[in-house]
Design an enzyme around this catalytic site. Sequence first.
Site, PDB file in Angstrom:
ATOM      1  N   ASN A 105       0.825  -1.197   0.000  1.00 32.79           N
ATOM      2  CA  ASN A 105       0.000   0.000   0.000  1.00 32.79           C
ATOM      3  C   ASN A 105       0.863   1.252   0.000  1.00 32.79           C
ATOM      4  O   ASN A 105       1.429   1.600  -1.010  1.00 32.79           O
ATOM      5  CB  ASN A 105      -0.981  -0.014   1.182  1.00 32.79           C
ATOM      6  CG  ASN A 105      -2.054  -1.075   0.991  1.00 32.79           C
ATOM      7  OD1 ASN A 105      -3.080  -0.818   0.384  1.00 32.79           O
ATOM      8  ND2 ASN A 105      -1.812  -2.272   1.484  1.00 32.79           N
ATOM      9  N   TYR A 106       1.007   1.913   1.164  1.00 34.34           N
ATOM     10  CA  TYR A 106       1.675   3.206   1.182  1.00 34.34           C
ATOM     11  C   TYR A 106       2.888   3.242   2.102  1.00 34.34           C
ATOM     12  O   TYR A 106       3.468   4.297   2.300  1.00 34.34           O
ATOM     13  CB  TYR A 106       0.659   4.282   1.577  1.00 34.34           C
ATOM     14  CG  TYR A 106      -0.543   4.252   0.662  1.00 34.34           C
ATOM     15  CD1 TYR A 106      -0.478   4.758  -0.627  1.00 34.34           C
ATOM     16  CD2 TYR A 106      -1.727   3.651   1.066  1.00 34.34           C
ATOM     17  CE1 TYR A 106      -1.558   4.685  -1.486  1.00 34.34           C
ATOM     18  CE2 TYR A 106      -2.814   3.580   0.206  1.00 34.34           C
ATOM     19  CZ  TYR A 106      -2.728   4.101  -1.065  1.00 34.34           C
ATOM     20  OH  TYR A 106      -3.793   4.022  -1.916  1.00 34.34           O
TER      21      TYR A 106
ATOM     22  N   ASP B 134       5.944   1.620   1.737  1.00 31.50           N
ATOM     23  CA  ASP B 134       7.198   1.740   1.003  1.00 31.50           C
ATOM     24  C   ASP B 134       7.400   3.160   0.470  1.00 31.50           C
ATOM     25  O   ASP B 134       8.460   3.751   0.636  1.00 31.50           O
ATOM     26  CB  ASP B 134       7.239   0.736  -0.151  1.00 31.50           C
ATOM     27  CG  ASP B 134       7.107  -0.699   0.332  1.00 31.50           C
ATOM     28  OD1 ASP B 134       7.819  -1.050   1.272  1.00 31.50           O
ATOM     29  OD2 ASP B 134       6.284  -1.445  -0.225  1.00 31.50           O
TER      30      ASP B 134
ATOM     31  N   GLY C 131       2.609  -1.626   9.703  1.00 34.05           N
ATOM     32  CA  GLY C 131       3.721  -1.521   8.765  1.00 34.05           C
ATOM     33  C   GLY C 131       4.946  -0.872   9.365  1.00 34.05           C
ATOM     34  O   GLY C 131       5.294  -1.106  10.514  1.00 34.05           O
ATOM     35  N   GLU C 132       5.627  -0.046   8.576  1.00 36.79           N
ATOM     36  CA  GLU C 132       6.875   0.574   9.032  1.00 36.79           C
ATOM     37  C   GLU C 132       6.769   2.083   9.182  1.00 36.79           C
ATOM     38  O   GLU C 132       7.177   2.634  10.206  1.00 36.79           O
ATOM     39  CB  GLU C 132       8.019   0.246   8.064  1.00 36.79           C
ATOM     40  CG  GLU C 132       9.351   0.857   8.479  1.00 36.79           C
ATOM     41  CD  GLU C 132      10.537   0.305   7.711  1.00 36.79           C
ATOM     42  OE1 GLU C 132      11.481   1.081   7.472  1.00 36.79           O
ATOM     43  OE2 GLU C 132      10.530  -0.883   7.362  1.00 36.79           O
TER      44      GLU C 132
ATOM     45  N   SER D 127       4.144   4.275   9.590  1.00 33.97           N
ATOM     46  CA  SER D 127       3.323   4.750  10.709  1.00 33.97           C
ATOM     47  C   SER D 127       3.852   4.239  12.044  1.00 33.97           C
ATOM     48  O   SER D 127       3.686   4.887  13.084  1.00 33.97           O
ATOM     49  CB  SER D 127       1.858   4.341  10.522  1.00 33.97           C
ATOM     50  OG  SER D 127       1.723   2.941  10.421  1.00 33.97           O
TER      51      SER D 127
END
Length: 377
Positions: free
Chosen positions: A14-15, A17, A272-273, A275
Amino acid sequence: MPNRWDLFCRVIDNYGDIGVSWRLARQLAAEHGLDVRLWLDDVVAFCRIYPAADPNLRVQHHCGVAIHWWSEDCSGVEAADVVIEAFGCELPTHYIAAMTARERPPLWLNLEYLSAEEWVEGCHGLPSLQANTLAKYFFFPGFTSKTGGLLRESSLIQRRKDFQSCEVHKASFLQDLGVQWSAASQLISLFSYENTGLSTWLASLANAERSSHILVPEGRILGDLANYLGVARIHLGRLYRRGALSIQVLPFLSQDDYDRLLWACDFNIVRGEDSFVRAQWAGRPFIWHIYPQEEGAHLIKLDAFLQRYCEGLSPDLRLAMKACWLAWNQSQNCPASCFSLIGASPVLTGHADRWCGRQMALENLADSLVQFQQNWL
């Protein structure tokens, strides 16, 4: 001579990366004066986190960064002085040929995913000789001085503190988002992957003594949220009430607005990473929904972070936090101890702020990359 950097990113998760890559590109340009090109295979996804961008342009400039649509071959492109391959995205064949054709080979860096595992320290900065005689270096973000650190703009923490110290800023921001919120309610943000255990967790909050207001940025959790609410479709902005619980779904937020949302809330649930890192800089208690991997490999990474993050907590709070995070990441009904965490007690808020302070004492990721190049030269 200009110091040109090329950063390649494929949008997979999604967003996350593109979120990391865009923040890094902006900081390298703004704080180090570098000539940065950001190569993206999905400009539409970029426009979601940066609405000023145009999805129809092959090349555009924003915040001092040249945004290029990444075609498959990149033929005719001159290789930069530093080339960053974000998250093992694999560079185009023609671009690698351009790298080998340079009189002085560029510094080639593989920017790895963030991990708190101990082995990362031993692999950070190591070279790997490629078949084309170029060397690719593995660069690991991390939580210790033996890694590359975390992404953090130089003004970030002061901006966050200024925002959190002024109730007018918070109220104005929430009003602009259309949030109908009572100061008596604890404010929680929910940005998560799918979680089939969500309904039982929300039902417990609905039956709690203290009221809660959950703000849900548009994302993958909306299907599970609709199941709990018993509706076929979630309407953005509409206020849903269930007992002591109020829920509002927000339109997809820009990066800057998402940062402010984390600052405004008492408790954050992130994924994820990108956030995940921003939640740590917010100085608020949080739950991390790590990106799921096959055979539970992500749970090892989750435990490695918890081992570091929980240092300094009482044994009871440490157990409660670990049980809550594990239940969330396995889509299980959250144990009763979870709801004491959601209360955002002063102890947990103080712990989150101290953790933020310890990470601030380390070099940030952009500075580490620039220093690595200077040492390499």
